[in-house]
Design a protein around this motif. Structure first.
Motif, PDB file in Angstrom:
ATOM      1  N   ASN A  51       0.800  -1.224   0.000  1.00 44.55           N
ATOM      2  CA  ASN A  51       0.000   0.000   0.000  1.00 44.55           C
ATOM      3  C   ASN A  51       0.832   1.273   0.000  1.00 44.55           C
ATOM      4  O   ASN A  51       0.286   2.365  -0.132  1.00 44.55           O
ATOM      5  CB  ASN A  51      -0.931   0.018   1.219  1.00 44.55           C
ATOM      6  CG  ASN A  51      -1.906  -1.144   1.212  1.00 44.55           C
ATOM      7  OD1 ASN A  51      -2.371  -1.553   0.154  1.00 44.55           O
ATOM      8  ND2 ASN A  51      -2.200  -1.680   2.380  1.00 44.55           N
ATOM      9  N   GLY A  52       2.134   1.150   0.173  1.00 48.34           N
ATOM     10  CA  GLY A  52       2.970   2.338   0.248  1.00 48.34           C
ATOM     11  C   GLY A  52       2.915   3.036   1.590  1.00 48.34           C
ATOM     12  O   GLY A  52       3.266   4.224   1.699  1.00 48.34           O
ATOM     13  N   ASP A  53       2.493   2.328   2.641  1.00 48.79           N
ATOM     14  CA  ASP A  53       2.444   2.924   3.982  1.00 48.79           C
ATOM     15  C   ASP A  53       3.814   2.976   4.639  1.00 48.79           C
ATOM     16  O   ASP A  53       4.004   3.705   5.613  1.00 48.79           O
ATOM     17  CB  ASP A  53       1.488   2.127   4.883  1.00 48.79           C
ATOM     18  CG  ASP A  53       0.032   2.313   4.484  1.00 48.79           C
ATOM     19  OD1 ASP A  53      -0.264   3.309   3.796  1.00 48.79           O
ATOM     20  OD2 ASP A  53      -0.798   1.472   4.860  1.00 48.79           O
ATOM     21  N   VAL A  54       4.758   2.190   4.133  1.00 55.03           N
ATOM     22  CA  VAL A  54       6.104   2.156   4.701  1.00 55.03           C
ATOM     23  C   VAL A  54       7.099   2.386   3.561  1.00 55.03           C
ATOM     24  O   VAL A  54       7.227   1.550   2.661  1.00 55.03           O
ATOM     25  CB  VAL A  54       6.397   0.815   5.404  1.00 55.03           C
ATOM     26  CG1 VAL A  54       7.763   0.863   6.097  1.00 55.03           C
ATOM     27  CG2 VAL A  54       5.309   0.480   6.416  1.00 55.03           C
ATOM     28  N   ILE A  55       7.790   3.516   3.599  1.00 53.73           N
ATOM     29  CA  ILE A  55       8.745   3.891   2.564  1.00 53.73           C
ATOM     30  C   ILE A  55      10.144   3.915   3.168  1.00 53.73           C
ATOM     31  O   ILE A  55      10.367   4.546   4.210  1.00 53.73           O
ATOM     32  CB  ILE A  55       8.422   5.276   1.970  1.00 53.73           C
ATOM     33  CG1 ILE A  55       6.982   5.317   1.446  1.00 53.73           C
ATOM     34  CG2 ILE A  55       9.418   5.633   0.871  1.00 53.73           C
ATOM     35  CD1 ILE A  55       6.727   4.407   0.279  1.00 53.73           C
ATOM     36  N   LEU A  56      11.072   3.241   2.515  1.00 53.79           N
ATOM     37  CA  LEU A  56      12.462   3.237   2.961  1.00 53.79           C
ATOM     38  C   LEU A  56      13.320   3.931   1.911  1.00 53.79           C
ATOM     39  O   LEU A  56      13.278   3.574   0.738  1.00 53.79           O
ATOM     40  CB  LEU A  56      12.961   1.804   3.179  1.00 53.79           C
ATOM     41  CG  LEU A  56      14.406   1.671   3.684  1.00 53.79           C
ATOM     42  CD1 LEU A  56      14.539   2.233   5.097  1.00 53.79           C
ATOM     43  CD2 LEU A  56      14.865   0.218   3.654  1.00 53.79           C
ATOM     44  N   ARG A  57      14.094   4.934   2.352  1.00 54.52           N
ATOM     45  CA  ARG A  57      15.062   5.603   1.489  1.00 54.52           C
ATOM     46  C   ARG A  57      16.442   5.389   2.094  1.00 54.52           C
ATOM     47  O   ARG A  57      16.573   5.302   3.314  1.00 54.52           O
ATOM     48  CB  ARG A  57      14.752   7.104   1.380  1.00 54.52           C
ATOM     49  CG  ARG A  57      13.302   7.421   1.016  1.00 54.52           C
ATOM     50  CD  ARG A  57      13.083   8.926   0.894  1.00 54.52           C
ATOM     51  NE  ARG A  57      11.677   9.258   0.901  1.00 54.52           N
ATOM     52  CZ  ARG A  57      10.877   9.233  -0.167  1.00 54.52           C
ATOM     53  NH1 ARG A  57      11.392   8.889  -1.341  1.00 54.52           N
ATOM     54  NH2 ARG A  57       9.597   9.542  -0.080  1.00 54.52           N
ATOM     55  N   TRP A  58      17.458   5.331   1.235  1.00 58.14           N
ATOM     56  CA  TRP A  58      18.792   5.158   1.777  1.00 58.14           C
ATOM     57  C   TRP A  58      19.861   5.645   0.817  1.00 58.14           C
ATOM     58  O   TRP A  58      19.631   5.803  -0.381  1.00 58.14           O
ATOM     59  CB  TRP A  58      19.043   3.716   2.185  1.00 58.14           C
ATOM     60  CG  TRP A  58      19.222   2.720   1.078  1.00 58.14           C
ATOM     61  CD1 TRP A  58      20.396   2.293   0.530  1.00 58.14           C
ATOM     62  CD2 TRP A  58      18.195   1.989   0.389  1.00 58.14           C
ATOM     63  NE1 TRP A  58      20.167   1.355  -0.447  1.00 58.14           N
ATOM     64  CE2 TRP A  58      18.828   1.147  -0.558  1.00 58.14           C
ATOM     65  CE3 TRP A  58      16.802   1.973   0.482  1.00 58.14           C
ATOM     66  CZ2 TRP A  58      18.111   0.307  -1.390  1.00 58.14           C
ATOM     67  CZ3 TRP A  58      16.087   1.140  -0.360  1.00 58.14           C
ATOM     68  CH2 TRP A  58      16.740   0.311  -1.277  1.00 58.14           C
ATOM     69  N   VAL A  59      21.036   5.901   1.375  1.00 55.62           N
ATOM     70  CA  VAL A  59      22.221   6.271   0.619  1.00 55.62           C
ATOM     71  C   VAL A  59      23.409   5.712   1.383  1.00 55.62           C
ATOM     72  O   VAL A  59      23.394   5.650   2.620  1.00 55.62           O
ATOM     73  CB  VAL A  59      22.328   7.807   0.454  1.00 55.62           C
ATOM     74  CG1 VAL A  59      22.444   8.516   1.791  1.00 55.62           C
ATOM     75  CG2 VAL A  59      23.505   8.167  -0.449  1.00 55.62           C
ATOM     76  N   GLU A  98       9.867   6.227   6.537  1.00 57.96           N
ATOM     77  CA  GLU A  98       8.622   6.994   6.611  1.00 57.96           C
ATOM     78  C   GLU A  98       7.472   5.997   6.718  1.00 57.96           C
ATOM     79  O   GLU A  98       7.295   5.160   5.824  1.00 57.96           O
ATOM     80  CB  GLU A  98       8.449   7.871   5.373  1.00 57.96           C
ATOM     81  CG  GLU A  98       9.633   8.805   5.115  1.00 57.96           C
ATOM     82  CD  GLU A  98       9.593   9.413   3.729  1.00 57.96           C
ATOM     83  OE1 GLU A  98       8.600   9.175   3.004  1.00 57.96           O
ATOM     84  OE2 GLU A  98      10.547  10.121   3.364  1.00 57.96           O
ATOM     85  N   ALA A  99       6.672   6.099   7.791  1.00 55.86           N
ATOM     86  CA  ALA A  99       5.635   5.100   8.021  1.00 55.86           C
ATOM     87  C   ALA A  99       4.343   5.757   8.481  1.00 55.86           C
ATOM     88  O   ALA A  99       4.355   6.738   9.224  1.00 55.86           O
ATOM     89  CB  ALA A  99       6.099   4.083   9.062  1.00 55.86           C
ATOM     90  N   ARG A 100       3.246   5.178   8.042  1.00 57.02           N
ATOM     91  CA  ARG A 100       1.925   5.671   8.439  1.00 57.02           C
ATOM     92  C   ARG A 100       1.594   5.121   9.829  1.00 57.02           C
ATOM     93  O   ARG A 100       0.916   4.104   9.981  1.00 57.02           O
ATOM     94  CB  ARG A 100       0.867   5.254   7.421  1.00 57.02           C
ATOM     95  CG  ARG A 100      -0.533   5.811   7.700  1.00 57.02           C
ATOM     96  CD  ARG A 100      -1.536   5.322   6.671  1.00 57.02           C
ATOM     97  NE  ARG A 100      -1.269   5.867   5.366  1.00 57.02           N
ATOM     98  CZ  ARG A 100      -1.687   7.058   4.942  1.00 57.02           C
ATOM     99  NH1 ARG A 100      -2.405   7.825   5.753  1.00 57.02           N
ATOM    100  NH2 ARG A 100      -1.395   7.481   3.728  1.00 57.02           N
ATOM    101  N   THR A 101       2.079   5.769  10.855  1.00 58.57           N
ATOM    102  CA  THR A 101       1.816   5.398  12.236  1.00 58.57           C
ATOM    103  C   THR A 101       2.235   6.534  13.145  1.00 58.57           C
ATOM    104  O   THR A 101       3.141   7.305  12.803  1.00 58.57           O
ATOM    105  CB  THR A 101       2.578   4.117  12.638  1.00 58.57           C
ATOM    106  OG1 THR A 101       2.263   3.780  13.991  1.00 58.57           O
ATOM    107  CG2 THR A 101       4.076   4.325  12.536  1.00 58.57           C
ATOM    108  N   ARG A 102       1.600   6.619  14.295  1.00 61.48           N
ATOM    109  CA  ARG A 102       2.041   7.536  15.350  1.00 61.48           C
ATOM    110  C   ARG A 102       2.566   6.745  16.549  1.00 61.48           C
ATOM    111  O   ARG A 102       2.733   7.273  17.641  1.00 61.48           O
ATOM    112  CB  ARG A 102       0.898   8.461  15.772  1.00 61.48           C
ATOM    113  CG  ARG A 102       0.602   9.560  14.755  1.00 61.48           C
ATOM    114  CD  ARG A 102      -0.538  10.455  15.185  1.00 61.48           C
ATOM    115  NE  ARG A 102      -0.326  11.045  16.509  1.00 61.48           N
ATOM    116  CZ  ARG A 102       0.397  12.147  16.741  1.00 61.48           C
ATOM    117  NH1 ARG A 102       0.958  12.783  15.712  1.00 61.48           N
ATOM    118  NH2 ARG A 102       0.530  12.607  17.960  1.00 61.48           N
ATOM    119  N   GLY A 103       2.830   5.462  16.294  1.00 59.64           N
ATOM    120  CA  GLY A 103       3.474   4.630  17.292  1.00 59.64           C
ATOM    121  C   GLY A 103       4.929   4.413  16.918  1.00 59.64           C
ATOM    122  O   GLY A 103       5.530   5.188  16.180  1.00 59.64           O
TER     123      GLY A 103
END
Length: 730
Positions: A89-97, A108-113
């Motif tokens: 669903n794209g609720d958890v996005i991982l970026r890296w370098v 980046e995650a859809r949560t306030r926990g």
């Protein structure tokens, strides 16, 4: 005496300043747990307390106090070279370098926990390297903890040494975002070394308000990724594209595996162009109540796709008709399509495609390449659903011709039922050879330069390597994957390229885990069968298209104790395998029987590859196996006996090989030969020796200025200053 007193008091004040002021009680060496744990588990956790784990938690608390800061006003400003969705669903996005020694993440995650990220060779958290982070709801301060999963329980505990450094963290009304970094190799046994192999990236989201606590996650998952890979960028110059895709093809619900082949005419180009990259176009829609529908979480049955060049043919009218047609099922395609043997683009599950290095391109168009191409799509439909498919490959090309013409070479084990993986094996190896006779006959004097490799097998493969042999010495592996996952098959750049000379040998070696299987796995195109292939991108372009090997037929059956069959000589059996199932000249009854069983396999699995023949070959000699079919004999062998399976592996892998060398026009680059496994000195590969680790903390240079740290440093300086004044006064 006075000096000692002053120093003791100073140490006391300094230590007291570092004592945590946390009211919450935390069990030693673990994250805060849900209060609803049963009493038995609470008693068990109490018994696990000891001095060492208490010290770890105390250090963790102190570290949190020092490194918390107002993250809402700070972000790293880094340019992220890679971005991946970890969930559907794209609720958890991982970026890296990454650099040569460290890697920085943004989650980046859809949560306030809390948010959790992990790395493991398996798809679970046991023995995984874990990092947990959250943003305090009251003060907006970010927190982070380096953890690991227990070996026999799905639970996270704090590491002895904290090797992750928090950069920033903040949350809004819907999302929590954290940035942090670590060394690629922390020299910590509780951390995973991030290297070139595929790794299972785990993620978990906590319920809202789970700051500083870890009730059971409300969402979790995993995705295979290679974190260290070159950034694939298209040219800065404008690119054109050519979509090669199937059109409104219905995948029937009665076929578990299907190969579909479609001919395409190249774009009308007045001069030579170069293909510089490709990407998949996946469009599969399940058919519900007779109509195709769009379902968000529906998985496409497209397993892999290969686009082939077709050798030039003077009968352009016939090829134009095929290009206008719908296509052909693999086993029923016209014989003329056997001229489509040179792969130019190979895509498999999990791949985003590939862009070629800036100095190479694959010729495109009638003026520079060929006129016709064939797209071969493998559909894996084990659930027997009905789909409408419009999938294919987008070819990116440019009129700015590059320095070198490139090509793809297929190598490995010839796809055939003679490729057998016994059941109940943790690590069973097979291999295919590209012989020195083939490379000597088809390659230029100066050799070729290997640019990238796509390693391909199916679900039971765990390791694949492409070996390079020169004379009697093995050179460093061209490409290697020690955590192969069939769900993620991205091509691998060869750092610096590899020069490959005439007379050199390629060996594609695969290691399988068949411990969950009760019957042997045969080679074939179905996802329930196996392959062992490598697609090698190289330049300059040569006439070589494919270079494979398989066990000779007589040696294969003798390895399993079979010397003779009823009705067919070994030479006739070999002819059937080498002629792709041609049954001409056989007795009518036997031919009908073979066709019947082959048809059963074709209906369900899309292509037979000799499986039907295995089911009708009846053993005549030796007497102890007499009147059994060969498949029944295979199924009844004592596969749990290690001496048996070790001997079979040795004989089939390190024994005799029948080698095949195919040119782009479907002619032979070298005669079919039977030769022994090459004699060479294998390289000793020891990853642990690459870096000298004392297994202690590797502190990263600080990227943040934290209020807590500044307070402690100021206090330390003040105490030392007071001490100096007293000493001078005395």
């Amino acid at each position: 005496m006075h000096l000692q007193t002053v120093l003791i008091l100073s140490a006391f004040f300094l230590c007291n300043a570092k004592l945590p002021r946390l009211k919450q009680h935390i069990q030693p060496n673990e994250l805060p747990q849900n209060l609803e744990f049963n009493s038995h588990l609470q008693l068990l956790e109490t018994e696990r307390k000891n001095v060492r784990t208490s010290r770890i938690v105390d250090q963790y608390r102190t570290r949190h106090r020092r490194e918390s800061f107002n993250s809402r006003s700070y972000e790293s400003g880094l340019i992220w070279s890679h971005t991946e969705r970890l969930d559907e669903n794209g609720d958890v996005i991982l970026r890296w370098v990454n650099t040569d020694s460290s890697i920085t993440f943004r989650l980046e995650a859809r949560t306030r926990g809390y948010v959790g990220l992990g790395f493991n060779s398996a798809r679970n958290m046991r023995k995984a390297d874990l990092v947990v982070a959250w943003v305090d709801d009251r003060h907006g301060n970010a927190q982070i903890l380096d953890c690991h999963g227990l070996a026999f329980e799905d639970r996270a505990v704090a590491d002895e040494v904290q090797n992750y450094e928090l950069i920033s963290g903040f949350q809004n009304n819907t999302h929590t975002t954290v940035e942090f970094r670590r060394q690629l190799d922390t020299c910590d046994r509780q951390d995973v070394v991030i290297g070139e192999d595929t790794i299972q990236v785990l993620w978990a989201l906590g319920p809202e308000g789970s700051d500083g606590e870890l009730p059971r996650h409300v969402q979790s998952g995993s995705r295979p990724l290679r974190l260290l890979q070159p950034l694939a960028k298209p040219d800065s110059i404008p690119l054109k594209y050519w979509d090669v895709r199937i059109s409104n093809f219905t995948i029937p619900h009665v076929m578990a595996t299907l190969f579909w082949c479609k001919v395409f005419k190249a774009p009308e180009l007045t001069r030579k162009h170069h293909i510089v990259g490709y990407e998949p176009l996946i469009d599969s829609r399940p058919i519900r109540n007779g109509k195709p529908v769009v379902e968000k979480n529906s998985l496409s049955p497209v397993h892999h796709m290969v686009l082939y060049e077709c050798a030039e043919d003077h009968d352009k009218r016939q090829w134009s008709e095929w290009a206008e047609g719908e296509g052909f099922s693999g086993p029923s395609r016209p014989g003329e399509l056997s001229a489509c043997v040179t792969p130019i683009a190979a895509w498999a599950m999990g791949s985003k495609g590939e862009f070629l290095p800036e100095n190479v391109g694959i010729p495109l168009g009638e003026k520079g390449g060929v006129s016709y191409y064939m797209l071969e799509v493998h559909y894996d439909n084990q659930e027997l659903h009905e789909f409408l498919d419009n999938s294919g490959i987008r070819i990116h090309y440019t009129s700015s011709v590059r320095a070198h013409d490139a090509a793809l070479l297929g190598a490995g084990v010839g796809v055939s039922a003679l490729h057998v993986i016994p059941p109940k094996q943790r690590a069973y190896r097979t291999l295919g050879i590209c012989s020195p006779e083939c490379t000597n006959n088809t390659m230029p004097e100066e050799g070729i330069n290997i640019v990238s490799v796509l390693l391909h097998a199916h679900g039971t493969a765990r390791k694949i390597s492409l070996k390079h042999i020169r004379g009697t010495e093995e050179l460093p592996r061209i490409s290697e994957e020690n955590n192969y996952d069939a769900r993620y098959q991205q091509s691998r750049i060869v750092p610096g390229g590899r020069r490959f000379f005439k007379g050199d040998t390629l060996i594609t070696e695969c290691t399988y885990d068949s411990s969950s299987r009760n019957r042997p796995i045969l080679g074939g195109y179905s996802a329930t069968q196996e392959m062992c292939l490598s697609f090698v991108l190289y330049y300059p372009r040569t006439e070589l298209a494919g270079c494979y090997s398989m066990t000779p037929v007589v040696e294969f059956f003798e390895t399993f104790g079979v010397r003779e069959f009823y009705g067919l000589s070994m030479m006739q059996v070999e002819k059937i395998f080498l002629s792709s199932g041609n049954l001409d000249g056989l007795p009518p009854e036997l031919e009908a029987n073979i066709r019947e069983h082959s048809l059963e396999e074709t209906i369900m699995q899309g292509d037979d590859q000799g499986v039907g023949l295995m089911k009708v070959l009846v053993i005549k000699e030796p007497p102890e196996f007499r009147n059994k079919t060969f498949m029944a004999h295979l199924n009844e062998m004592p596969w749990s006996e290690p001496l048996l399976t070790e001997q079979i592996e040795k004989t089939l892998s390190k024994g005799w090989h029948m080698t095949f060398c195919k040119k782009r026009d479907d002619s032979w680059g070298a005669p079919i030969q039977i030769q022994n496994y090459p004699n060479f000195t294998e390289i000793s590969h020891n990853v642990a020796s690459d870096k000298n680790c004392n297994y202690k903390s590797v502190r990263l240079p600080s990227m943040t200025t934290t209020t807590g740290s500044a307070t402690i440093n100021t206090l330390t300086s003040t105490i030392l200053a007071v001490c100096l004044i007293i000493i001078v006064a005395r």
